[in-house]
Scaffold this active site. Structure first.
Site, PDB file in Angstrom:
ATOM      1  CD  GLU A   1      -2.746  -1.374   0.054  1.00  0.00           C
ATOM      2  OE1 GLU A   1      -3.076  -0.358  -0.598  1.00  0.00           O
ATOM      3  OE2 GLU A   1      -3.082  -2.521  -0.284  1.00  0.00           O
TER       4      GLU A   1
ATOM      5  CB  CYS B   1      -1.504   6.757   3.231  1.00  0.00           C
ATOM      6  SG  CYS B   1      -2.577   5.784   4.264  1.00  0.00           S
TER       7      CYS B   1
HETATM    8  P1  NAD Z   1       9.165   5.062   2.984  1.00  0.00           P
HETATM    9  O1  NAD Z   1       8.915   4.395   1.681  1.00  0.00           O
HETATM   10  O2  NAD Z   1      10.196   6.107   3.034  1.00  0.00           O
HETATM   11  O3  NAD Z   1       9.602   3.978   4.067  1.00  0.00           O
HETATM   12  C1  NAD Z   1       8.810   2.835   4.327  1.00  0.00           C
HETATM   13  C2  NAD Z   1       9.729   1.747   4.856  1.00  0.00           C
HETATM   14  O4  NAD Z   1      10.567   1.288   3.798  1.00  0.00           O
HETATM   15  C3  NAD Z   1      10.674   2.216   5.969  1.00  0.00           C
HETATM   16  O5  NAD Z   1      10.782   1.187   6.941  1.00  0.00           O
HETATM   17  C4  NAD Z   1      11.988   2.389   5.228  1.00  0.00           C
HETATM   18  O6  NAD Z   1      13.112   2.282   6.050  1.00  0.00           O
HETATM   19  C5  NAD Z   1      11.912   1.221   4.265  1.00  0.00           C
HETATM   20  N1  NAD Z   1      12.816   1.289   3.116  1.00  0.00           N
HETATM   21  C6  NAD Z   1      13.249   2.375   2.453  1.00  0.00           C
HETATM   22  N2  NAD Z   1      14.043   1.988   1.408  1.00  0.00           N
HETATM   23  C7  NAD Z   1      14.077   0.634   1.419  1.00  0.00           C
HETATM   24  C8  NAD Z   1      14.692  -0.360   0.598  1.00  0.00           C
HETATM   25  N3  NAD Z   1      15.417  -0.029  -0.460  1.00  0.00           N
HETATM   26  N4  NAD Z   1      14.495  -1.665   0.917  1.00  0.00           N
HETATM   27  C9  NAD Z   1      13.730  -2.012   1.959  1.00  0.00           C
HETATM   28  N5  NAD Z   1      13.118  -1.122   2.765  1.00  0.00           N
HETATM   29  C10 NAD Z   1      13.286   0.183   2.496  1.00  0.00           C
HETATM   30  O7  NAD Z   1       7.754   5.589   3.536  1.00  0.00           O
HETATM   31  P2  NAD Z   1       7.452   6.412   4.883  1.00  0.00           P
HETATM   32  O8  NAD Z   1       8.030   7.776   4.734  1.00  0.00           O
HETATM   33  O9  NAD Z   1       7.829   5.635   6.088  1.00  0.00           O
HETATM   34  O10 NAD Z   1       5.876   6.486   4.833  1.00  0.00           O
HETATM   35  C11 NAD Z   1       5.211   7.445   4.086  1.00  0.00           C
HETATM   36  C12 NAD Z   1       4.635   6.855   2.822  1.00  0.00           C
HETATM   37  O11 NAD Z   1       3.817   5.748   3.163  1.00  0.00           O
HETATM   38  C13 NAD Z   1       3.741   7.818   2.075  1.00  0.00           C
HETATM   39  O12 NAD Z   1       4.013   7.734   0.706  1.00  0.00           O
HETATM   40  C14 NAD Z   1       2.328   7.301   2.389  1.00  0.00           C
HETATM   41  O13 NAD Z   1       1.368   7.643   1.429  1.00  0.00           O
HETATM   42  C15 NAD Z   1       2.578   5.842   2.479  1.00  0.00           C
HETATM   43  N6  NAD Z   1       1.535   5.153   3.245  1.00  0.00           N
HETATM   44  C16 NAD Z   1       0.570   4.475   2.569  1.00  0.00           C
HETATM   45  C17 NAD Z   1      -0.461   3.832   3.252  1.00  0.00           C
HETATM   46  C18 NAD Z   1      -1.541   3.086   2.503  1.00  0.00           C
HETATM   47  O14 NAD Z   1      -2.284   2.339   3.123  1.00  0.00           O
HETATM   48  N7  NAD Z   1      -1.669   3.267   1.204  1.00  0.00           N
HETATM   49  C19 NAD Z   1      -0.490   3.885   4.646  1.00  0.00           C
HETATM   50  C20 NAD Z   1       0.520   4.577   5.315  1.00  0.00           C
HETATM   51  C21 NAD Z   1       1.529   5.199   4.596  1.00  0.00           C
END
Ligand code: NAD
Length: 542
Positions: free
Chosen positions: A293, A327
Site C-alpha cells: 500500500e 496516506c
Molecule cells: P518510505 O517508503 O520512506 O519507508 C517505508 C519503509 O521502507 C521504511 O521502513 C523504510 O526504512 C523502508 N525502506 C526504504 N528503502 C528501502 C529499501 N530499499 N528496501 C527495503 N526497505 C526500504 O515511507 P514512509 O516515509 O515511512 O511512509 C510514508 C509513505 O507511506 C507515504 O508515501 C504514504 O502515502 C505511504 N503510506 C501508505 C499507506 C496506505 O495504506 N496506502 C499507509 C501509510 C503510509
C-alpha cells in the site's frame, strides 16, 4: 484440542477513551509520558527471540523537540539480516503447523495487553516518537492496532471454514498452507497499527516474518514487539531488525526463501522492491507475493449544492490532522466559484484558531512533521508555490525547525489544475485548492480523475444525492476508498476496508479476508473411494 470446528464472533471495534482531565486514563498517560521522557531506551534487534546488539547505533528523537533523544537503537548489518532469515525459517516448522486457533489466541492476547496494561505505554511512545496528539495516538496505537488483531482472527476463521463440495464417491478438502519460506515486512513511520498488522496478518495465517521497521517509529514498534512476545509469540516468528532499508532489503531479497513482501510506504520504495524481486525471479522457490500500500494524492470534490461548513471542517481535519501525514490525507480540492467565498471564510477561521506545538501541551491540534527530511520537503513545496504566478498561499506558509519540525498548515489556491502541488504527493500539512466555474463541473470531475497517478482516497460533498451518485461513477478508479459527505481519512477496520489502486498499491484491503488470503497457498486434496478399475471409457466398449 485440535478437532473442533471453531468460529470467532464478529468483534466490536475498540472504543476510544476520551482522556478528559482528571480521568484515570489521562492520569496514567501523564505518568507514562513523564516516564518515557525521563529515560532513554536502548533498542536491540530481536532475532529468534533473543536480543542482539551490533553496536552500530542510531538515535530516536522527538520530532517536536529534536534535541531530546528518546532511544538509541542497534542497526542490523547483512549478518543480522541473514540471522533473521534463518530464525524465521526455523520457526516456520512449528508455527505453520500449530492450530490456527492457538495462533489466533496469541493475537487476541496481544490485543488485550494493548487495550489494558500497555495502553498508556503504546500511546505515550506514539505521541513522543511520532508526534501525535492524544486523539491521534489513541485511534492508531490502541484502537486500530487492537481492531486489526481481533478482526484478523475473526476473518481467518471465515477463511478456514471455506471448503469445496464433494461429489459422489470422493472427498475434497482445501488445506490453507502458509507460504513456503518467510515474509519480509517493511513498515512506514506513520501508523503504529500498520506496523503491527503488516506482521500479524501473515503471522495469523501461519507465516513467519523478518520485520524492517521505520527508524522514525522505532520506539512504539519496539514496544509492540515486546508485547507480541509477552502475548506468547514463539521465538523467531517475528524477527525485528531496525537499520538501513536499502542494506537490509538487498540481503533479504537475495534469499531464495523469500515468499512475500508485506509493505506500506512510498511508491519509490515499493517500486524498487518490486524491481529487485523481478530481476531475481528465477532464483526464488515460489513467486513471492508482493503486497504494498503506497502513496496518495487524495481529493475532495465539492458540488455546488454542498454545505460550506461541512466542507470546511472536514477539509481541515482531513488535510491537517497528524500534519497531513496520513496516506489518506486530503491534499487537493475542487470547489465551485459560487461556494468559494463562504468556504474560504470558514476554512481560514479554523486555520487561525487551531493551535500548533508540542504533543505534551494538550491544547495543540497540530504537532510536528516526522523529521528534517520531511520538513525540508514541505518547505520546498511551499517555496515553490510562493514563487509561482499560478499560486497564492492564503493560510500558513511558514515553518520553523529550530526546536521541532513545525510546518504551519498551509492552504494554496492555484489557477492551474495541474499545478505541481495538485499532482505530487507531499505527505505534509499542505492543501491545494482549484476553484472551478460552476458550469464547468463535468470537465472538472474529469480533471480530478486524471490529474494524479494515485487512486487511494477521495470524497464528494453534495446535498444533491443524484449528483453525488453520478460523481461516484465518474470517479470509480480514482479512489479505493470513496466517501460521500465525509472526509476521506479515518477508515475503520471491519467498517471501511482500506486500500487504493493505480499507483497507490495492490489494494489488498488491510484488516480483512482479501489481505489474509494473500498469505496462504491453498492445497486441494481429493480422495477417491472407488478408483478407476478399467482404463477404457464407456463409449469404447459397446
Ligand atoms: P518510505 O517508503 O520512506 O519507508 C517505508 C519503509 O521502507 C521504511 O521502513 C523504510 O526504512 C523502508 N525502506 C526504504 N528503502 C528501502 C529499501 N530499499 N528496501 C527495503 N526497505 C526500504 O515511507 P514512509 O516515509 O515511512 O511512509 C510514508 C509513505 O507511506 C507515504 O508515501 C504514504 O502515502 C505511504 N503510506 C501508505 C499507506 C496506505 O495504506 N496506502 C499507509 C501509510 C503510509
Amino acid at each position: 484440542m485440535n478437532n473442533a470446528i471453531f468460529n470467532f464472533q464478529l468483534p466490536q471495534n475498540e472504543a476510544m477513551l476520551d482522556y478528559k482531565k482528571g480521568s484515570s486514563e489521562r492520569n496514567q498517560l501523564e505518568l507514562e509520558l513523564q516516564k518515557q521522557m525521563g529515560s532513554q531506551v536502548e533498542i536491540p534487534l530481536i532475532i529468534g527471540g533473543k536480543e542482539v546488539r551490533t553496536n552500530q547505533t542510531g538515535e530516536v528523537r522527538m520530532p517536536h523537540r529534536h534535541s531530546h533523544v528518546l532511544a538509541t537503537y542497534h542497526k542490523a548489518t547483512e549478518k543480522e539480516a541473514g540471522m533473521a532469515i534463518a530464525a524465521a525459517l526455523e520457526a516456520h516448522n512449528v508455527w505453520s503447523n500449530l492450530s490456527w486457533t492457538v495462533r489466533a489466541s496469541i493475537l487476541l492476547k496481544a490485543a488485550e495487553l494493548i487495550g489494558g496494561k500497555y495502553r498508556a505505554v503504546m500511546n505515550a511512545a506514539t505521541m513522543l516518537g511520532q508526534s501525535k496528539n492524544i486523539y491521534q495516538a489513541e485511534i492508531d496505537a490502541v484502537c486500530e492496532t487492537i481492531d486489526f488483531l481481533k478482526f484478523n482472527a475473526y476473518f481467518a476463521s471465515r477463511i478456514y471454514g471455506m471448503q469445496p463440495s464433494s461429489a459422489f464417491n470422493q472427498l475434497n478438502k482445501m488445506e490453507f498452507r502458509p507460504l513456503e519460506g518467510f515474509v519480509f515486512t517493511v513498515s512506514p513511520f506513520n501508523f503504529t497499527s500498520i506496523a503491527s498488522n503488516l506482521n500479524m496478518a501473515p503471522v495469523m495465517m501461519g507465516n513467519t516474518t523478518v520485520w524492517k521497521p521505520a527508524t522514525t517509529s522505532l520506539l512504539s514498534n519496539y514496544y509492540l514487539m515486546k508485547i507480541f512476545m509477552e502475548a506468547g509469540l514463539p521465538a523467531g516468528v517475528i524477527n525485528f531488525i531496525p537499520g538501513s532499508g536499502a542494506l537490509i532489503g538487498k540481503t533479504v531479497l537475495a534469499s531464495p526463501h523469500l515468499a512475500g513482501i508485506h509493505f506500506t510506504g512510498s511508491n519509490e520504495t515499493f517500486n524498487s522492491l518490486w524491481r529487485d524481486v523481478s530481476v531475481q525471479l528465477p532464483h526464488y522457490i515460489s513467486y513471492p507475493r508482493l503486497i504494498g500500500e503506497t502513496g496518495g494524492k487524495n481529493f475532495i470534490f465539492v458540488h455546488p449544492t454542498a454545505s460550506c461548513r461541512d466542507v470546511a471542517v472536514n477539509a481541515y481535519r482531513g488535510a491537517f490532522e497528524f500534519q497531513g501525514q496520513k496516506c489518506s490525507a486530503v491534499s487537493r480540492m475542487y470547489i465551485p466559484e459560487t461556494l468559494w467565498p463562504e468556504i474560504r471564510t470558514e476554512l481560514l477561521t479554523i486555520c487561525a484558531d487551531a493551535p500548533m506545538g508540542d504533543v505534551t501541551n494538550r491544547g495543540n491540534f497540530i504537532n510536528a512533521v516526522i523529521d528534517e527530511g520531511s520538513f525540508d520537503n514541505c518547505m520546498s513545496y511551499i517555496n515553490y508555490a510562493k514563487n509561482s504566478k499560478e499560486a497564492e498561499i492564503i493560510a500558513g506558509g511558514k515553518g520553523d525547525k529550530t526546536s521541532g519540525y513545525f510546518v504551519e498548515p498551509t492552504v494554496i489556491v492555484t489557477s492551474n489544475p495541474r499545478f505541481k502541488t495538485m499532482v505530487e504527493e507531499i505527505f505534509g500539512p499542505i492543501l491545494t485548492i482549484y476553484i472551478y466555474a460552476d458550469d464547468k463541473m463535468e470537465e472538472t470531475v474529469k480533471l480530478c480523475n486524471e490529474t494524479s497517478p494515485y487512486g487511494l482516497t477521495g470524497a464528494v460533498f453534495s446535498r444533491d444525492r443524484v449528483a453525488a451518485s453520478v460523481m461516484c461513477e465518474q470517479l470509480r478508479y480514482s479512489a479505493g476508498n470513496f466517501y460521500i459527505n465525509d472526509k476521506p481519512t479515518g477508515a475503520i477496520v471491519g467498517l471501511q476496508p482500506f486500500g487504493g489502486s493505480r499507483a497507490s498499491g495492490t489494494n489488498d484491503k488491510a484488516g480483512g479476508e482479501f489481505n489474509l488470503i494473500r498469505w496462504i497457498s491453498p492445497r486441494t486434496i481429493k480422495e477417491t473411494f472407488q478408483p478407476a478399475s478399467d482404463y477404457r471409457y464407456g463409449y469404447m466398449t459397446e
